[in-house]
Scaffold this active site. Structure first.
Site, PDB file in Angstrom:
ATOM      1  N   ARG A 112       0.799  -1.231   0.000  1.00 63.11           N
ATOM      2  CA  ARG A 112       0.000   0.000   0.000  1.00 63.11           C
ATOM      3  C   ARG A 112       0.830   1.279   0.000  1.00 63.11           C
ATOM      4  NH1 ARG A 112      -2.878  -2.916   3.853  1.00 63.11           N
ATOM      5  NH2 ARG A 112      -4.736  -3.899   2.977  1.00 63.11           N
ATOM      6  N   LYS A 134       3.758  11.804 -10.536  1.00 64.10           N
ATOM      7  CA  LYS A 134       2.854  10.954 -11.324  1.00 64.10           C
ATOM      8  C   LYS A 134       3.577   9.649 -11.641  1.00 64.10           C
ATOM      9  CE  LYS A 134       0.784  14.079 -14.537  1.00 64.10           C
ATOM     10  NZ  LYS A 134       0.099  14.045 -15.847  1.00 64.10           N
ATOM     11  N   GLU A 176      11.197  19.019 -23.887  1.00 63.81           N
ATOM     12  CA  GLU A 176      10.403  19.391 -22.703  1.00 63.81           C
ATOM     13  C   GLU A 176      10.982  20.652 -22.048  1.00 63.81           C
ATOM     14  OE1 GLU A 176       7.581  17.884 -21.981  1.00 63.81           O
ATOM     15  OE2 GLU A 176       7.727  15.876 -22.870  1.00 63.81           O
ATOM     16  N   LYS A 220       8.821  23.105 -13.471  1.00 61.44           N
ATOM     17  CA  LYS A 220       7.834  22.020 -13.368  1.00 61.44           C
ATOM     18  C   LYS A 220       7.338  21.870 -11.930  1.00 61.44           C
ATOM     19  CE  LYS A 220       6.181  17.485 -14.306  1.00 61.44           C
ATOM     20  NZ  LYS A 220       6.327  16.115 -14.746  1.00 61.44           N
ATOM     21  N   GLU A 230      -3.856  17.939 -10.855  1.00 57.86           N
ATOM     22  CA  GLU A 230      -4.141  18.230 -12.245  1.00 57.86           C
ATOM     23  C   GLU A 230      -5.574  18.678 -12.515  1.00 57.86           C
ATOM     24  OE1 GLU A 230      -3.094  16.322 -16.569  1.00 57.86           O
ATOM     25  OE2 GLU A 230      -2.334  15.391 -14.762  1.00 57.86           O
ATOM     26  N   ARG A 234      -1.801  22.841 -13.822  1.00 67.15           N
ATOM     27  CA  ARG A 234      -0.894  21.814 -14.326  1.00 67.15           C
ATOM     28  C   ARG A 234      -1.140  21.532 -15.812  1.00 67.15           C
ATOM     29  NH1 ARG A 234       0.944  16.622 -10.705  1.00 67.15           N
ATOM     30  NH2 ARG A 234       2.376  15.757 -12.214  1.00 67.15           N
ATOM     31  N   ASN A 238       0.734  20.489 -20.601  1.00 67.42           N
ATOM     32  CA  ASN A 238       0.285  19.724 -21.771  1.00 67.42           C
ATOM     33  C   ASN A 238       0.537  20.461 -23.083  1.00 67.42           C
ATOM     34  OD1 ASN A 238      -0.605  17.647 -20.196  1.00 67.42           O
ATOM     35  ND2 ASN A 238      -2.715  18.401 -20.096  1.00 67.42           N
ATOM     36  N   HIS A 241       1.312  18.663 -26.298  1.00 65.60           N
ATOM     37  CA  HIS A 241       1.044  17.246 -26.057  1.00 65.60           C
ATOM     38  C   HIS A 241      -0.270  16.744 -26.649  1.00 65.60           C
ATOM     39  CE1 HIS A 241       4.502  17.533 -23.470  1.00 65.60           C
ATOM     40  NE2 HIS A 241       4.425  16.253 -23.153  1.00 65.60           N
ATOM     41  N   HIS A 245       0.920  13.767 -28.575  1.00 60.88           N
ATOM     42  CA  HIS A 245       0.541  12.388 -28.237  1.00 60.88           C
ATOM     43  C   HIS A 245      -0.064  11.677 -29.445  1.00 60.88           C
ATOM     44  CE1 HIS A 245       0.428  12.901 -23.590  1.00 60.88           C
ATOM     45  NE2 HIS A 245       1.515  12.255 -23.966  1.00 60.88           N
ATOM     46  N   HIS A 257       8.841  10.400 -27.948  1.00 58.33           N
ATOM     47  CA  HIS A 257       7.916  11.318 -27.282  1.00 58.33           C
ATOM     48  C   HIS A 257       8.369  12.786 -27.433  1.00 58.33           C
ATOM     49  CE1 HIS A 257       5.091  12.842 -24.322  1.00 58.33           C
ATOM     50  NE2 HIS A 257       6.096  13.467 -23.739  1.00 58.33           N
TER      51      HIS A 257
HETATM   52  N1  LIG Z   1       5.550  10.809 -14.721  1.00 59.63           N
HETATM   53  C1  LIG Z   1       5.668  11.869 -15.472  1.00 59.63           C
HETATM   54  O1  LIG Z   1       5.326  12.972 -15.068  1.00 59.63           O
HETATM   55  C2  LIG Z   1       6.251  11.719 -16.842  1.00 59.63           C
HETATM   56  C3  LIG Z   1       6.621  12.846 -17.559  1.00 59.63           C
HETATM   57  C4  LIG Z   1       7.204  12.669 -18.802  1.00 59.63           C
HETATM   58  C5  LIG Z   1       7.404  11.406 -19.318  1.00 59.63           C
HETATM   59  N2  LIG Z   1       7.043  10.319 -18.591  1.00 59.63           N
HETATM   60  C6  LIG Z   1       7.254   8.968 -19.117  1.00 59.63           C
HETATM   61  O2  LIG Z   1       8.641   8.784 -19.328  1.00 59.63           O
HETATM   62  C7  LIG Z   1       8.820   7.808 -20.342  1.00 59.63           C
HETATM   63  C8  LIG Z   1       9.877   8.266 -21.314  1.00 59.63           C
HETATM   64  O3  LIG Z   1      11.085   8.461 -20.615  1.00 59.63           O
HETATM   65  P1  LIG Z   1      12.498   8.405 -21.341  1.00 59.63           P
HETATM   66  O4  LIG Z   1      12.469   9.249 -22.533  1.00 59.63           O
HETATM   67  O5  LIG Z   1      13.508   8.664 -20.297  1.00 59.63           O
HETATM   68  O6  LIG Z   1      12.557   6.913 -21.900  1.00 59.63           O
HETATM   69  P2  LIG Z   1      13.266   5.591 -21.370  1.00 59.63           P
HETATM   70  O7  LIG Z   1      13.158   5.425 -19.919  1.00 59.63           O
HETATM   71  O8  LIG Z   1      12.761   4.492 -22.225  1.00 59.63           O
HETATM   72  O9  LIG Z   1      14.816   5.847 -21.726  1.00 59.63           O
HETATM   73  C9  LIG Z   1      15.214   5.965 -23.084  1.00 59.63           C
HETATM   74  C10 LIG Z   1      16.301   4.968 -23.437  1.00 59.63           C
HETATM   75  O10 LIG Z   1      17.541   5.383 -22.898  1.00 59.63           O
HETATM   76  C11 LIG Z   1      18.135   4.343 -22.117  1.00 59.63           C
HETATM   77  N3  LIG Z   1      18.904   5.021 -21.097  1.00 59.63           N
HETATM   78  C12 LIG Z   1      18.432   5.674 -20.004  1.00 59.63           C
HETATM   79  N4  LIG Z   1      19.413   6.326 -19.372  1.00 59.63           N
HETATM   80  C13 LIG Z   1      20.559   6.071 -20.045  1.00 59.63           C
HETATM   81  C14 LIG Z   1      21.908   6.487 -19.890  1.00 59.63           C
HETATM   82  N5  LIG Z   1      22.283   7.339 -18.924  1.00 59.63           N
HETATM   83  N6  LIG Z   1      22.815   6.013 -20.774  1.00 59.63           N
HETATM   84  C15 LIG Z   1      22.431   5.183 -21.782  1.00 59.63           C
HETATM   85  N7  LIG Z   1      21.163   4.794 -22.002  1.00 59.63           N
HETATM   86  C16 LIG Z   1      20.237   5.233 -21.141  1.00 59.63           C
HETATM   87  C17 LIG Z   1      16.963   3.529 -21.663  1.00 59.63           C
HETATM   88  O11 LIG Z   1      17.349   2.210 -21.341  1.00 59.63           O
HETATM   89  C18 LIG Z   1      16.064   3.565 -22.894  1.00 59.63           C
HETATM   90  O12 LIG Z   1      16.507   2.632 -23.844  1.00 59.63           O
HETATM   91  C19 LIG Z   1       7.470   7.588 -20.984  1.00 59.63           C
HETATM   92  O13 LIG Z   1       6.954   6.360 -20.552  1.00 59.63           O
HETATM   93  C20 LIG Z   1       6.639   8.724 -20.449  1.00 59.63           C
HETATM   94  O14 LIG Z   1       5.270   8.398 -20.347  1.00 59.63           O
HETATM   95  C21 LIG Z   1       6.473  10.462 -17.379  1.00 59.63           C
HETATM   96 ZN   LIG Z   2       5.982  15.112 -22.383  1.00 61.37          ZN
END
Ligand SMILES: NC(=O)c1ccc[n+]([C@@H]2O[C@H](COP(=O)([O-])OP(=O)(O)OC[C@H]3O[C@@H](n4cnc5c(N)ncnc54)[C@H](O)[C@@H]3O)[C@@H](O)[C@H]2O)c1
Ligand SMILES: [Zn+2]
Length: 355
Positions: A112, A134, A176, A220, A230, A234, A238, A241, A245, A257
């Site tokens: 939990r 989030k 971003e 942020k 949200e 917040r 978007n 986005h 998206h 993304h």
């Molecule tokens: N929670 C939130 O507020 C929020 C906000 C924005 C995005 N997100 C989420 O984040 C995700 C995208 O994140 P991302 O772009 O970091 O993608 P990701 O986590 O898939 O990382 C991208 C790639 O880089 C690799 N990688 C990571 N760090 C590395 C490093 N230092 N050296 C070499 N390789 C590395 C990973 O293994 C992956 O292959 C999506 O799922 C999105 O929905 C969440």
């Molecule tokens: Zn984004």
């Protein structure tokens, strides 16, 4: 310290200090480092070594968005249960946004809810995914549809780990940061644009990266703190986005993304000008910043305007079947503050802009 009460540490070499931070902010009996199959081989051993004197195990998930699922969540929680993790444990999420979201969701639900410390390793995760509380996993029906709000106990950012990040992932994260400039701060917008252009020409500089990350984190965090669930402000996050998206999804996730958001920002800024919300020139400035950073700025051929509009309408942030847009009035300022920070726009106007 963010307004939500946790500290964001930004320091080259910070990975080697995670034990000290975890000990102070969480005080758990056992720590689960959750990482992925790319980041694990690079940094998990170093992270574990930094947890001096703390019982720590590493749990590795397969890298990539395709694995941000309930199945992976189940596998990690099962492995933690089998290993005897209990209520007095904590998660250290070491990786990109996928690991932050999935590790955060594990922490939000395990027994939990147990604490999570984020150690983001992509630029996108440093200035976006790790901040704001989030967490989520994807389902066949769409991205981030099952999740929870769960604030981290701390965020530890080590910009030097970006030296191993592929260049396209670095650019995607920058998108971003450009967004943060557009929604809140013209000076940040200019700094990110310059940083993006420099990044394109030669290699990164951890000092400059730290400064960009720090200001984006501030922006942020401030937006999120003003609206933790949200309901209102917040929504300005978007920007780019709604269309972004749709482009991301319609490309079959071949467009990253951040790349999709760059395209979305350019088109939504043009839309804002078209409907008289933004001052003329806003869209040009957004496009120049994205282009300078090597990001795409136009709708990819083969992704039809009709399909984008249809998908945008079905976006989970849509209300009453009409797509909602968060739009700028100028660089550094967002519109619709009197209407909950987003407003519906007629499909016909969006279609014209997309063509
Ligand atoms: N929670 C939130 O507020 C929020 C906000 C924005 C995005 N997100 C989420 O984040 C995700 C995208 O994140 P991302 O772009 O970091 O993608 P990701 O986590 O898939 O990382 C991208 C790639 O880089 C690799 N990688 C990571 N760090 C590395 C490093 N230092 N050296 C070499 N390789 C590395 C990973 O293994 C992956 O292959 C999506 O799922 C999105 O929905 C969440
Ligand atoms: Zn984004």
């Amino acid at each position: 310290m963010t307004e939500s009460g946790y500290r964001v540490h930004i320091l080259p070499g910070a990975v080697d200090a995670i034990g000290g931070v975890a000990r102070v902010v969480v005080r758990a009996h056992r720590y689960a480092i959750v990482t992925d199959s790319n980041v694990g081989p690079l940094y998990a051993e170093r992270a574990r070594a930094a947890m001096t004197g703390l019982a720590t195990e590493v749990f590795t998930i397969p890298a990539g968005e395709a694995h941000k699922t309930r199945q992976t969540w189940a596998a990690v929680t099962d492995q933690m249960l089998e290993a005897g993790f209990g209520r007095d444990s904590a998660v250290i999420a070491l990786g990109g946004g996928v690991v932050c979201d999935l590790g955060g969701f594990v922490a939000a639900t395990f027994m939990r809810g147990i604490p999570v410390v984020h150690v983001p390793t992509t630029l996108l995760a440093m200035l976006d995914a790790a901040i704001g509380g989030k967490t989520a996993v994807d389902t066949p029906a769409g991205k981030n549809l099952v999740g929870a709000f769960h604030q981290p106990s701390a965020v530890i950012i080590d910009p030097s780990v970006l030296s191993t990040l592929p260049a396209d992932e670095m650019r995607a994260g920058l998108s971003e940061a450009i967004k943060h400039g557009v929604i809140a701060d013209p000076a940040h917008f200019a700094a990110v644009a310059a940083f993006g252009a420099a990044l394109r020409d030669h290699h990164q500089n951890p000092r400059a990266t730290s400064a960009i990350v720090a200001r984006s984190v501030e922006i942020k965090s401030a937006v999120v703190a003003s609206d933790t669930r949200e309901s209102g402000r917040r929504k300005i996050l978007n920007f780019g986005h709604t269309i972004g998206h749709a482009v991301e999804h319609l490309s079959g996730y071949r467009v990253l993304h951040g790349e999709a958001v760059a395209i979305g920002m350019c088109l939504e800024a043009a839309l804002a000008e078209r409907i008289g919300v933004a001052v003329p020139g806003t869209a040009d400035r957004v496009r120049a910043a994205c282009e300078g950073a090597g990001l795409p700025t136009a709708r990819p051929a083969g992704i039809e305007p009709q399909a984008i509009v249809a998908l945008a309408r079905g976006d989970k942030k849509g209300r009453a079947g009409r797509a909602q847009y968060a739009l700028p009035t100028r660089i550094g300022e967002m519109a619709f503050g009197d209407r909950g920070w987003s407003a519906p726009v007629d499909d016909a106007l969006v279609l014209e802009t997309l063509r």
